[in-house]
Design a protein around this motif. Structure first.
Motif, PDB file in Angstrom:
ATOM      1  N   PHE A 268       0.820  -1.212   0.000  1.00 17.66           N
ATOM      2  CA  PHE A 268       0.000   0.000   0.000  1.00 17.66           C
ATOM      3  C   PHE A 268       0.857   1.267   0.000  1.00 17.66           C
ATOM      4  N   GLY A 269       2.157   1.101   0.182  1.00 17.60           N
ATOM      5  CA  GLY A 269       3.043   2.260   0.274  1.00 17.60           C
ATOM      6  C   GLY A 269       3.161   2.705   1.711  1.00 17.60           C
ATOM      7  N   GLU A 270       4.168   3.520   1.984  1.00 17.30           N
ATOM      8  CA  GLU A 270       4.371   3.964   3.361  1.00 17.30           C
ATOM      9  C   GLU A 270       3.516   5.172   3.677  1.00 17.30           C
ATOM     10  N   GLN A 271       3.043   5.236   4.913  1.00 18.60           N
ATOM     11  CA  GLN A 271       2.254   6.369   5.425  1.00 18.60           C
ATOM     12  C   GLN A 271       0.996   6.640   4.593  1.00 18.60           C
ATOM     13  N   SER A 272       0.469   5.598   3.926  1.00 16.73           N
ATOM     14  CA  SER A 272      -0.709   5.886   3.093  1.00 16.73           C
ATOM     15  C   SER A 272      -1.989   5.579   3.871  1.00 16.73           C
ATOM     16  N   PRO A 273      -3.014   6.462   3.727  1.00 19.09           N
ATOM     17  CA  PRO A 273      -4.272   6.244   4.442  1.00 19.09           C
ATOM     18  C   PRO A 273      -5.023   5.036   3.877  1.00 19.09           C
ATOM     19  N   VAL A 274      -5.579   4.231   4.759  1.00 19.24           N
ATOM     20  CA  VAL A 274      -6.306   3.032   4.343  1.00 19.24           C
ATOM     21  C   VAL A 274      -7.561   2.874   5.197  1.00 19.24           C
ATOM     22  N   ASP A 275      -8.445   1.969   4.751  1.00 19.99           N
ATOM     23  CA  ASP A 275      -9.562   1.543   5.588  1.00 19.99           C
ATOM     24  C   ASP A 275      -9.203   0.187   6.167  1.00 19.99           C
ATOM     25  N   VAL A 276      -9.519  -0.001   7.441  1.00 13.68           N
ATOM     26  CA  VAL A 276      -9.216  -1.269   8.091  1.00 13.68           C
ATOM     27  C   VAL A 276     -10.534  -1.931   8.493  1.00 13.68           C
ATOM     28  N   VAL A 277     -10.669  -3.210   8.141  1.00 11.56           N
ATOM     29  CA  VAL A 277     -11.879  -3.950   8.503  1.00 11.56           C
ATOM     30  C   VAL A 277     -11.515  -5.040   9.492  1.00 11.56           C
ATOM     31  N   ILE A 278     -12.243  -5.074  10.603  1.00 13.45           N
ATOM     32  CA  ILE A 278     -12.067  -6.166  11.560  1.00 13.45           C
ATOM     33  C   ILE A 278     -13.450  -6.735  11.871  1.00 13.45           C
ATOM     34  N   ARG A 279     -13.602  -8.013  11.626  1.00 10.10           N
ATOM     35  CA  ARG A 279     -14.884  -8.654  11.919  1.00 10.10           C
ATOM     36  C   ARG A 279     -15.061  -8.750  13.434  1.00 10.10           C
ATOM     37  N   PRO A 280     -16.284  -8.575  13.922  1.00 17.33           N
ATOM     38  CA  PRO A 280     -16.505  -8.549  15.376  1.00 17.33           C
ATOM     39  C   PRO A 280     -16.080  -9.837  16.077  1.00 17.33           C
ATOM     40  N   GLU A 281     -16.081 -10.968  15.346  1.00 17.56           N
ATOM     41  CA  GLU A 281     -15.683 -12.214  16.006  1.00 17.56           C
ATOM     42  C   GLU A 281     -14.167 -12.378  16.042  1.00 17.56           C
ATOM     43  N   ASP A 282     -13.446 -11.469  15.389  1.00 16.91           N
ATOM     44  CA  ASP A 282     -11.990 -11.582  15.325  1.00 16.91           C
ATOM     45  C   ASP A 282     -11.260 -10.778  16.399  1.00 16.91           C
ATOM     46  N   ILE A 283     -12.008 -10.112  17.253  1.00 17.84           N
ATOM     47  CA  ILE A 283     -11.371  -9.376  18.349  1.00 17.84           C
ATOM     48  C   ILE A 283     -11.481 -10.241  19.605  1.00 17.84           C
ATOM     49  N   TYR A 284     -10.340 -10.564  20.182  1.00 14.57           N
ATOM     50  CA  TYR A 284     -10.345 -11.423  21.366  1.00 14.57           C
ATOM     51  C   TYR A 284     -10.368 -10.555  22.615  1.00 14.57           C
ATOM     52  N   VAL A 285     -11.265 -10.879  23.521  1.00 17.51           N
ATOM     53  CA  VAL A 285     -11.412 -10.099  24.744  1.00 17.51           C
ATOM     54  C   VAL A 285     -10.841 -10.907  25.907  1.00 17.51           C
ATOM     55  N   ILE A 286     -10.007 -10.258  26.696  1.00 13.55           N
ATOM     56  CA  ILE A 286      -9.451 -10.921  27.882  1.00 13.55           C
ATOM     57  C   ILE A 286      -9.598 -10.009  29.085  1.00 13.55           C
ATOM     58  N   THR A 287      -9.716 -10.624  30.241  1.00 19.65           N
ATOM     59  CA  THR A 287      -9.878  -9.796  31.446  1.00 19.65           C
ATOM     60  C   THR A 287      -8.537  -9.244  31.907  1.00 19.65           C
ATOM     61  N   ASN A 288      -7.478  -9.964  31.549  1.00 24.23           N
ATOM     62  CA  ASN A 288      -6.136  -9.551  31.937  1.00 24.23           C
ATOM     63  C   ASN A 288      -5.664  -8.433  31.007  1.00 24.23           C
ATOM     64  N   THR A 289      -5.677  -7.191  31.524  1.00 22.69           N
ATOM     65  CA  THR A 289      -5.376  -6.063  30.655  1.00 22.69           C
ATOM     66  C   THR A 289      -3.883  -5.919  30.362  1.00 22.69           C
ATOM     67  N   GLU A 290      -3.049  -6.559  31.158  1.00 27.86           N
ATOM     68  CA  GLU A 290      -1.601  -6.372  30.971  1.00 27.86           C
ATOM     69  C   GLU A 290      -1.093  -7.016  29.693  1.00 27.86           C
ATOM     70  N   ASN A 291      -1.657  -8.193  29.370  1.00 24.87           N
ATOM     71  CA  ASN A 291      -1.206  -8.878  28.170  1.00 24.87           C
ATOM     72  C   ASN A 291      -1.917  -8.405  26.904  1.00 24.87           C
TER      73      ASN A 291
END
Lengths: 460, 262
Positions: A268-291
């Motif tokens: 995409f080239g360096e420093q170029s603006p893009v759109d980022v798509v993340i599916r809701p099931e692809d974000i992992y939630v953990i209670t441990n905020t440090e990791n």
């Protein structure tokens, strides 16, 4: 060029109703035996495209060929394809048998053969023994089955289906989907299927054609379309997704939501603006905020049957939709992780509004069907110019009379911390607006742009 | 006061005025016709009026002649009205509401005035009045009543049925023959009802357009009643009523099915 496997080829097909372009340079190849779905919101031109293939509508430009022969000028009754209509279109004056035999009788097929073929078709749609029934005494689902039988009994090379399941209830629709898929593999006929239901499209098809505003947005397998949407429209339309503004730092490194992430996208080239798509099931939630990669506060958590749907506000003020099998307490702080391969980066379709205009004097420019004041340009009346306006510098007003222009909110995309709106002006131009205000689809708005935000360059 | 409110409060009471109207203006006249038809001059019960009708060749002939004229008128109205309705309802041939109104417009003008105008027209053109003028006048008068119901059914016809027929391989002619025609039959049937029935009993048009030279059944009834022969006139009316009743039953069976389908 002429692939033997191609049964229908559509080249540069365009059609307008009045000023409105309903089909805009459509190019599509359908392989023999393929299950192709035309998918898009209502008014995207998918039904018109199907009707053009069936011969009920004529294109203004372009060629439709079938097995290498141009069929653009062939009337519908001579095309070797059959249609299943949205509202069935069964002949009310004929019973089930005569409805199904209609096409065969026209072709002067011997009556014993008609008999056996009609019975076979009825068996195929599980409607044996319904021959003598009046079509109006049948339920919606049964009528739909008769409509399908009426089409397949003619053994068409291509079966066109115009939202055939739209009028059925959910349970019946699911059953029919499976049956259609079964039928497709048994018959080996090419199916072209129109629907606005993305789940249906993903379930049934070999190939999905996503359409919007008369244009094909993306052609691909259901998996491609879901995992690798080419633009924010497709990402938004297919499934749930978080679409955020991002910046490609360098290959395999992208910044969004205030953090830098490792990803797998390159080129995409360096420093170029893009759109980022993340599916809701692809974000992992953990209670441990440090990791965690980043943290956020759970704003809402709703049980959806299989999973919980949560909205989490991140530490940098972005709102993300997350689906997880576990529930997290509203108000609690959680950590989040995203795998590099689950981050999908898309080229930005645009980074700023760009309009063509003409100067009326050195401080006024005529564009989009209105006259805008701008800062002193030193240009003369009649000079042709390009005007650029940043997305967030366009002002939307509640009362459409208050603006220099009037427009209608056409498409809304939530970008985590703001909305990206497409506003259609009276003259048919699109203006893209970033705003924090909440608007609804089809809202009529006034549009203003402050003089200092018009960046004007002379066109040569 | 409360009692009055109670009377209005009950739904079924609202029907009373209509029931009264029906009794006085529909049921009573019918009963009177029945009574007069089966009684002689002295009020005694008799079949004499009917025997008279059957044995008098003149009345029977007029009757058959009237039915013939009515049939010719109806058939001409179908032949002219069906294509007109088809053209008016076809989106490719006609998009204007005005043309539809122009075809329906004659319905708004009193039938006698139109007939007098027809007489004046024949007079002006120096065409002779007679059976030809009578049929012309009847067709002219009743054509809108044929066009309108056919136009209506065609308008309401689901366009996708036509596309479905084309899709299944029907040429435009076959689409018409196998789909449009059968589906427009209810319209044709109500058109026939609206043309055939009044043309049987008409007498004013016949009088004006044939200078009283052609006698229709309606004329015969009118003459009898005008001459004080109430019993015979009532019997003739009853015969006509029965015939019309039979035709309407017949067409109900024909159109009934398909009517409910659309």
């Amino acid at each position: 060029m002429a692939n033997k496997n191609t049964i229908i080829k559509i080249e540069h097909l365009s059609k307008s109703f009045g000023d409105k372009k309903v089909l805009d340079d459509i190019n599509l190849e359908v392989r023999r035996g393929e299950f192709v779905t035309l998918l898009g919101p209502s008014g995207c031109g998918k039904t018109t495209l199907l009707r053009t293939i069936a011969g009920f509508a004529q294109a203004d430009e372009g060629v439709i060929s079938m097995e290498g022969h141009d069929i653009s000028a062939v009337p519908p009754h001579k095309r070797p394809l059959n249609t299943v209509f949205q509202r069935y279109a069964l002949f009310p004056h004929l019973n089930v048998y005569d409805n199904i035999a209609f096409g065969l009788k026209l072709k002067k097929v011997p009556s014993e053969e008609i008999d056996s073929r009609v019975r076979k078709a009825l068996k195929m749609v599980s409607m044996t023994d319904y021959e003598d029934r009046d079509v109006n005494s049948l339920s919606g689902g049964q009528q739909q089955r008769v409509a399908i039988a009426r089409a397949i009994v003619n053994r068409p090379k291509v079966l066109l289906l115009d939202e055939p399941l739209a009028a059925l209830d959910l349970k019946m629709r699911k059953d029919m989907q499976m049956e259609l898929k079964q039928m497709h593999s048994t018959l080996g006929i090419t199916f072209i299927y129109v629907t606005h239901d993305q789940e249906e499209a993903l379930t049934l098809s070999d190939t999905v054609v996503v359409m919007s505003e008369g244009k094909i947005q993306q052609i691909g397998t259901p998996i491609d379309i879901y995992n690798e949407p080419v633009n924010s429209f497709v990402a938004d339309f297919i499934g749930e997704s978080n679409i955020l503004n991002g910046k490609m730092i360098r290959d395999c490194e992208v910044e969004f939501a205030g953090h830098v992430f490792e990803c797998v996208d390159k080129g995409f080239g360096e420093q170029s603006p893009v759109d980022v798509v993340i599916r809701p099931e692809d974000i992992y939630v953990i209670t441990n905020t440090e990791n965690a990669k980043f943290t956020g506060v759970v704003k809402s958590c709703i049980f959806k049957g299989v999973h919980y749907e949560m909205f989490v506000e991140t530490d940098k003020g972005f709102e993300l939709m997350i689906q997880d099998y576990n529930a997290f307490e509203v108000g609690s702080t959680v950590g989040m992780l995203i795998k590099p391969s689950d981050i999908h980066v898309m080229q930005k379709e645009r980074t700023c509004n760009s309009f063509e205009g003409v100067m009326t004097d050195s401080t006024h420019v005529q564009m989009l069907g209105g006259e805008f004041e701008c800062q002193e340009t030193g240009l003369q009346a009649g000079d042709k110019v390009t005007v650029r306006v940043a997305f967030d510098k366009v002002e939307l007003l509640d009362y459409k009379e208050d603006g220099t222009l009037m427009g209608e909110v056409h498409f809304i995309l939530y970008k985590g911390n703001h909305y990206h709106l497409t506003v259609l002006t009276d003259d048919g131009d699109n203006i893209y607006v970033d705003t924090n205000d909440i608007w609804d689809n089809c809202d009529l708005v006034g549009i203003n742009i402050a003089p200092k935000h018009l960046r004007i360059t002379k066109r040569v | 006061m409360k009692k009055i409110l109670d009377i209005f409060g009950k739904r079924s009471n609202w029907a009373i005025p209509y029931a009264l109207f029906m009794a006085v203006f529909v049921a009573l006249p019918l009963l009177l016709i029945l009574f007069y038809a089966f009684t002689g001059n002295e009020g005694e019960f008799s079949f004499a009026n009917f025997t008279k009708f059957v044995t008098q060749p003149e009345a029977v002939n007029t009757f058959i002649y009237s039915i013939g004229i009515a049939l010719i008128t109806t058939i001409l109205c179908i032949l002219l009205g069906y294509p007109a309705a088809y053209i008016l309802s076809n989106r490719n041939l006609n998009r204007s509401e005005v043309t539809v109104v122009l075809f329906i417009l004659p319905m708004w003008i009193n039938i006698l005035i139109r007939t007098l105008a027809t007489v004046a027209l024949f007079d002006f053109m120096r065409w002779p009045l007679g059976v030809g003028a009578l049929i012309f006048g009847m067709v002219y008068n009743f054509l809108p009543f044929m066009i309108y119901p056919i136009y209506n059914t065609m308008q309401k016809m689901d366009h996708s049925l036509i596309e479905a027929a084309e899709d299944l391989g029907a040429t435009p002619f076959r689409v018409f023959w196998k789909v449009i025609l059968p589906l427009s039959m209810p319209g044709v049937m109500s058109g026939v009802m609206m043309v055939f029935m009044p043309t049987i009993s008409t007498f004013a048009i016949a009088e004006l357009l044939t200078m009283n030279n052609v006698k229709l059944f309606g004329t015969t009834i009118q003459e009898n009643i005008n001459n004080g022969m109430w019993n015979y006139g009532a019997a003739l009316s009853l015969i006509m009523l029965v015939i019309i009743g039979i035709t309407s039953l017949f067409s109900d069976e024909e159109g009934g099915d398909s009517d409910s389908l659309i």
